[in-house]
Motif scaffolding. Structure first.
Motif, PDB file in Angstrom:
ATOM      1  N   TRP A  76       0.708  -1.441   0.482  1.00  0.00           N
ATOM      2  CA  TRP A  76      -0.210  -0.283  -0.312  1.00  0.00           C
ATOM      3  C   TRP A  76       0.349   1.202  -0.442  1.00  0.00           C
ATOM      4  CZ3 TRP A  76      -4.853   0.999  -0.300  1.00  0.00           C
ATOM      5  CH2 TRP A  76      -6.430  -0.235  -0.243  1.00  0.00           C
ATOM      6  N   VAL A  77       2.168   1.263   0.468  1.00  0.00           N
ATOM      7  CA  VAL A  77       2.896   2.243   0.489  1.00  0.00           C
ATOM      8  C   VAL A  77       3.459   2.462  -0.147  1.00  0.00           C
ATOM      9  CG1 VAL A  77       5.110   3.776   1.921  1.00  0.00           C
ATOM     10  CG2 VAL A  77       2.790   2.549   3.397  1.00  0.00           C
ATOM     11  N   ARG A  78       4.314   1.386  -0.668  1.00  0.00           N
ATOM     12  CA  ARG A  78       4.854   1.164  -1.915  1.00  0.00           C
ATOM     13  C   ARG A  78       3.537   2.202  -3.345  1.00  0.00           C
ATOM     14  NH1 ARG A  78       8.615  -3.724  -2.123  1.00  0.00           N
ATOM     15  NH2 ARG A  78       9.971  -3.271  -1.018  1.00  0.00           N
ATOM     16  N   GLY A  79       2.568   1.694  -3.419  1.00  0.00           N
ATOM     17  CA  GLY A  79       1.638   2.149  -4.065  1.00  0.00           C
ATOM     18  C   GLY A  79       1.672   3.208  -4.333  1.00  0.00           C
ATOM     19  N   ALA A  80       1.139   3.956  -3.127  1.00  0.00           N
ATOM     20  CA  ALA A  80       1.372   5.720  -2.386  1.00  0.00           C
ATOM     21  C   ALA A  80       2.196   6.648  -3.143  1.00  0.00           C
ATOM     22  CB  ALA A  80       0.843   5.970  -1.183  1.00  0.00           C
ATOM     23  N   ILE A  81       3.576   6.170  -3.400  1.00  0.00           N
ATOM     24  CA  ILE A  81       4.720   6.695  -3.706  1.00  0.00           C
ATOM     25  C   ILE A  81       4.866   6.583  -4.999  1.00  0.00           C
ATOM     26  CG2 ILE A  81       7.596   6.518  -3.291  1.00  0.00           C
ATOM     27  CD1 ILE A  81       7.018   5.496  -0.404  1.00  0.00           C
ATOM     28  N   VAL A  82       4.617   6.096  -5.241  1.00  0.00           N
ATOM     29  CA  VAL A  82       4.577   5.490  -6.914  1.00  0.00           C
ATOM     30  C   VAL A  82       3.566   6.676  -7.423  1.00  0.00           C
ATOM     31  CG1 VAL A  82       4.015   4.686  -8.750  1.00  0.00           C
ATOM     32  CG2 VAL A  82       5.012   3.085  -6.812  1.00  0.00           C
ATOM     33  N   ALA A  83       2.413   6.698  -7.358  1.00  0.00           N
ATOM     34  CA  ALA A  83       1.988   7.970  -7.573  1.00  0.00           C
ATOM     35  C   ALA A  83       2.218   9.095  -7.556  1.00  0.00           C
ATOM     36  CB  ALA A  83       0.394   7.596  -7.237  1.00  0.00           C
ATOM     37  N   LEU A  84       3.176   9.683  -5.860  1.00  0.00           N
ATOM     38  CA  LEU A  84       3.868  10.991  -5.517  1.00  0.00           C
ATOM     39  C   LEU A  84       4.211  11.478  -6.398  1.00  0.00           C
ATOM     40  CD1 LEU A  84       2.397  10.904  -1.830  1.00  0.00           C
ATOM     41  CD2 LEU A  84       1.427  12.347  -2.821  1.00  0.00           C
ATOM     42  N   ALA A  85       5.394  10.480  -6.448  1.00  0.00           N
ATOM     43  CA  ALA A  85       7.033  10.801  -6.730  1.00  0.00           C
ATOM     44  C   ALA A  85       6.395  10.597  -8.476  1.00  0.00           C
ATOM     45  CB  ALA A  85       7.817   9.197  -6.880  1.00  0.00           C
ATOM     46  N   SER A  86       5.607   9.788  -9.173  1.00  0.00           N
ATOM     47  CA  SER A  86       5.274  10.175 -10.410  1.00  0.00           C
ATOM     48  C   SER A  86       4.775  12.308 -10.927  1.00  0.00           C
ATOM     49  CB  SER A  86       4.214   9.373 -11.094  1.00  0.00           C
ATOM     50  OG  SER A  86       4.943   8.128 -11.112  1.00  0.00           O
ATOM     51  N   MET A  87       3.745  11.733 -10.145  1.00  0.00           N
ATOM     52  CA  MET A  87       3.243  13.462 -10.064  1.00  0.00           C
ATOM     53  C   MET A  87       4.026  14.603 -10.152  1.00  0.00           C
ATOM     54  SD  MET A  87       0.561  14.706 -11.423  1.00  0.00           S
ATOM     55  CE  MET A  87      -0.819  13.618 -11.092  1.00  0.00           C
ATOM     56  N   ALA A  88       4.734  14.300  -8.747  1.00  0.00           N
ATOM     57  CA  ALA A  88       5.986  15.225  -8.438  1.00  0.00           C
ATOM     58  C   ALA A  88       6.657  15.576  -9.262  1.00  0.00           C
ATOM     59  CB  ALA A  88       6.354  14.878  -6.762  1.00  0.00           C
ATOM     60  N   ILE A  89       7.492  14.457  -9.586  1.00  0.00           N
ATOM     61  CA  ILE A  89       8.207  14.379 -10.566  1.00  0.00           C
ATOM     62  C   ILE A  89       8.015  15.277 -11.667  1.00  0.00           C
ATOM     63  CG2 ILE A  89       9.854  13.674 -12.702  1.00  0.00           C
ATOM     64  CD1 ILE A  89      10.188  11.697 -10.145  1.00  0.00           C
ATOM     65  N   TYR A  90       6.692  15.052 -11.968  1.00  0.00           N
ATOM     66  CA  TYR A  90       6.310  15.431 -13.817  1.00  0.00           C
ATOM     67  C   TYR A  90       5.948  16.427 -13.699  1.00  0.00           C
ATOM     68  CZ  TYR A  90       3.077  14.791 -18.107  1.00  0.00           C
ATOM     69  OH  TYR A  90       2.273  15.127 -18.756  1.00  0.00           O
ATOM     70  N   ALA A  91       4.759  17.227 -12.779  1.00  0.00           N
ATOM     71  CA  ALA A  91       4.414  18.147 -12.770  1.00  0.00           C
ATOM     72  C   ALA A  91       4.994  19.130 -12.352  1.00  0.00           C
ATOM     73  CB  ALA A  91       3.154  19.005 -11.439  1.00  0.00           C
ATOM     74  N   VAL A  92       6.041  19.344 -11.245  1.00  0.00           N
ATOM     75  CA  VAL A  92       7.294  20.202 -10.936  1.00  0.00           C
ATOM     76  C   VAL A  92       8.168  20.133 -12.695  1.00  0.00           C
ATOM     77  CG1 VAL A  92       9.238  20.578 -10.291  1.00  0.00           C
ATOM     78  CG2 VAL A  92       7.540  19.494  -9.213  1.00  0.00           C
ATOM     79  N   ALA A  93       8.792  19.623 -13.403  1.00  0.00           N
ATOM     80  CA  ALA A  93       9.525  19.776 -14.466  1.00  0.00           C
ATOM     81  C   ALA A  93       8.467  20.257 -15.946  1.00  0.00           C
ATOM     82  CB  ALA A  93       9.570  17.947 -14.634  1.00  0.00           C
ATOM     83  N   LEU A  94       7.329  19.938 -15.558  1.00  0.00           N
ATOM     84  CA  LEU A  94       6.537  21.090 -16.866  1.00  0.00           C
ATOM     85  C   LEU A  94       5.944  23.109 -15.544  1.00  0.00           C
ATOM     86  CD1 LEU A  94       5.171  19.996 -19.144  1.00  0.00           C
ATOM     87  CD2 LEU A  94       3.197  19.479 -17.668  1.00  0.00           C
ATOM     88  N   GLY A  95       5.737  22.421 -15.171  1.00  0.00           N
ATOM     89  CA  GLY A  95       5.298  23.490 -14.327  1.00  0.00           C
ATOM     90  C   GLY A  95       6.932  24.405 -14.463  1.00  0.00           C
ATOM     91  N   CYS A  96       8.900  23.906 -14.830  1.00  0.00           N
ATOM     92  CA  CYS A  96       9.701  24.664 -14.734  1.00  0.00           C
ATOM     93  C   CYS A  96       9.388  25.489 -15.986  1.00  0.00           C
ATOM     94  CB  CYS A  96      10.646  24.041 -14.206  1.00  0.00           C
ATOM     95  SG  CYS A  96      10.833  23.822 -12.410  1.00  0.00           S
ATOM     96  N   TYR A  97       9.219  24.456 -16.982  1.00  0.00           N
ATOM     97  CA  TYR A  97       9.644  24.687 -17.997  1.00  0.00           C
ATOM     98  C   TYR A  97       8.003  26.047 -18.461  1.00  0.00           C
ATOM     99  CZ  TYR A  97       9.946  24.968 -22.867  1.00  0.00           C
ATOM    100  OH  TYR A  97      10.198  25.175 -24.707  1.00  0.00           O
ATOM    101  N   THR A  98       6.881  25.484 -17.921  1.00  0.00           N
ATOM    102  CA  THR A  98       5.835  26.325 -18.044  1.00  0.00           C
ATOM    103  C   THR A  98       6.139  28.179 -17.481  1.00  0.00           C
ATOM    104  OG1 THR A  98       4.218  25.309 -17.962  1.00  0.00           O
ATOM    105  CG2 THR A  98       3.279  27.129 -18.005  1.00  0.00           C
ATOM    106  N   ALA A  99       7.097  27.930 -16.524  1.00  0.00           N
ATOM    107  CA  ALA A  99       7.407  29.080 -16.055  1.00  0.00           C
ATOM    108  C   ALA A  99       8.442  30.240 -16.452  1.00  0.00           C
ATOM    109  CB  ALA A  99       7.292  28.911 -14.287  1.00  0.00           C
ATOM    110  N   LEU A 100       9.347  29.360 -16.649  1.00  0.00           N
ATOM    111  CA  LEU A 100      10.387  29.563 -18.099  1.00  0.00           C
ATOM    112  C   LEU A 100      10.475  30.661 -19.215  1.00  0.00           C
ATOM    113  CD1 LEU A 100      13.707  30.432 -18.892  1.00  0.00           C
ATOM    114  CD2 LEU A 100      13.759  27.810 -19.534  1.00  0.00           C
TER     115      LEU A 100
END
Length: 459
Positions: free
Chosen positions: A8-32
């Protein structure tokens, strides 16, 4: 119990980490990008809308479009979708969250994050809540299944069962059929990429003119052009349809085929500058229209004759013992070709449908290809090419058999004649080697013999 909690913990970590990496990278480029555009073009500080725009693009990459006061955007950026699925897949394999409990926990967290994005975004979403969450669940499920299914115990048990229950020849036939479909589709997409590159090189002057018309500076041009690459797979699919005769359209304003390239009041979007002109050469149009048939035929022939495929050897028909495997190879190759043609048609339909979208509600309500027409030109030509490959293999074997039979008959007759001649020569040599008798000796053998009489008589 600990193992279940760990999953259960690993599944939640996968979802959180995936969205964090994806959204942060996308947000940085959008801001630039927004910062550079604000600095070069002047006006309001566009970076204020970075968070909302990033959330909207995240949902857009999962298939949920949005609308503003000036336009509606529902064209899914397939490059971002592919990268998101790959990211989920990679993290699952890294963390080893393969179990069903991990999937359920990850899906719940993933849907919760998407719901938070949906409520926070200031742009109007096209889809309802349930449809947004359904599309998000499909993306997460694809990423999870691509990583978990090959490693699951049930899949290993299924593979073991198929090895025991399904004959090796049938399993090989199915594998070749799937591999052929993947290979042919990959070639088509590579051709689509090359076509887009050719469009860009030939029409770069039109793109520059549109940039100048809009008054964009160098930094804005570079960053917005890079941003447009997220729709590269979509344009590649449109290029495949265009090249093979299906064409594509930009709403009611423009239609592009090999014979036609007309547009009426297209928006001054620089990326539209690369769109193609009609092909004037009849020869090149013929080559383009017959390309899928030729590619499928070539790949099919390689599959029939190469050792990695069905290893069909036409010369084996000369022997009765090896003639059967040749015919069996032809039968299995026909089944593999049918499977490949079916898979290519289904995959083409799905890909063409995913590449479409809209930029508005009226004249730009539909941008992309006619799914049925494009699937027909791709699937029909591919099926014909595979059929041609199988018929060529059959005809080749049918021609080899009488030729080999005739050659062997000629060899047999020559061998028989040579053997007879050799026997005659040996017989003549044998007779010649015997000692010759003189004529006197032969006469003596034939003279009457006089024997002496005893002189006794019967009276």
């Amino acid at each position: 119990m600990k193992a279940v909690i760990r999953q259960w913990v690993r599944g939640a970590i996968v979802a959180l980490a995936s969205m964090a990496i994806y959204a942060v990278a996308l947000g940085c480029y959008t801001a630039l990008m927004l910062l550079v555009v604000s600095m070069e073009e002047g006006g309001d500080n566009l970076t204020v809308g970075t968070t909302s725009l990033t959330q909207a693009v995240v949902l857009l990459s999962e298939g949920s479009g949005f609308r503003t006061d000036s336009f509606t955007l529902t064209i899914t950026p397939l490059l971002l979708t592919i990268l998101l699925i790959w990211l989920i897949n990679a993290l699952i394999m890294r963390i080893k969250a393969y179990g069903p409990h991990a999937y359920v926990a990850g899906l719940i967290v993933w849907l919760g994050l998407n719901e938070a994005f949906r409520q926070s975004v200031h742009l109007g979403l096209v889809d309802d809540q349930w449809l947004v969450l359904l599309k998000a669940a499909i993306v997460f499920s694809i990423g999870f299944l691509c990583a978990a299914v090959p490693e699951s115990a049930k899949m290993r048990a299924f593979r073991d069962w198929t090895r025991k229950q399904v004959p090796a020849d049938i399993r090989h036939c199915l594998k070749i059929g799937v591999a052929l479909a993947v290979a042919i589709l990959s070639i088509y997409l590579a051709i689509g990429l090359i076509t887009v590159i050719v469009w860009s090189v030939r029409n770069h002057a039109a793109v520059v003119s549109l940039f100048e018309l809009s008054g964009m500076e160098t930094g804005s041009r570079i960053l917005t052009t890079v941003a447009m690459l997220i729709w590269l797979p979509n344009v590649m699919l449109w290029a495949v349809s265009w090249l093979f005769g299906g064409g594509f359209a930009i709403g009611d304003l423009a239609s592009f085929t090999l014979w036609l390239g007309q547009s009426k009041e297209l928006p001054a979007i620089p990326v539209f500058g690369i769109l193609p002109e009609p092909v004037s050469s009849e020869l090149w149009r013929t080559v383009a229209l017959n390309a899928p048939l030729a590619i499928a035929a070539l790949v099919g022939l390689l599959a029939v004759f190469l050792p990695q495929g069905f290893a069909c050897r036409p010369l084996n028909v000369r022997n009765t013992s090896t003639r059967g495997p040749v015919l069996v190879s032809l039968i299995y190759s026909a089944g593999a070709f049918c499977l490949s043609a079916m898979l290519i048609s289904l995959a083409s339909t799905l890909l063409f449908a995913l590449s479409n979208g809209s930029l508005g509600d009226h004249r730009l309500a539909h941008i992309g290809v006619d799914v049925m027409a494009s699937t027909r030109v791709v699937g029909h030509s591919t099926a014909l090419g595979l059929t041609a490959a199988w018929l060529l293999a059959l005809i080749g074997i049918a021609l080899v058999f009488p030729i080999v039979w005739l050659v062997e008959r000629i060899k047999d007759s020559r061998t028989t004649a040579a053997t007879s001649k050799t026997a005659t020569v040996h017989q003549a040599r044998f007779l010649a080697s015997q000692p010759q008798e003189s004529k006197e000796e032969q006469d003596d053998k034939h003279e009457p013999t006089d024997t002496s009489s005893t002189g006794l008589g019967l009276s």
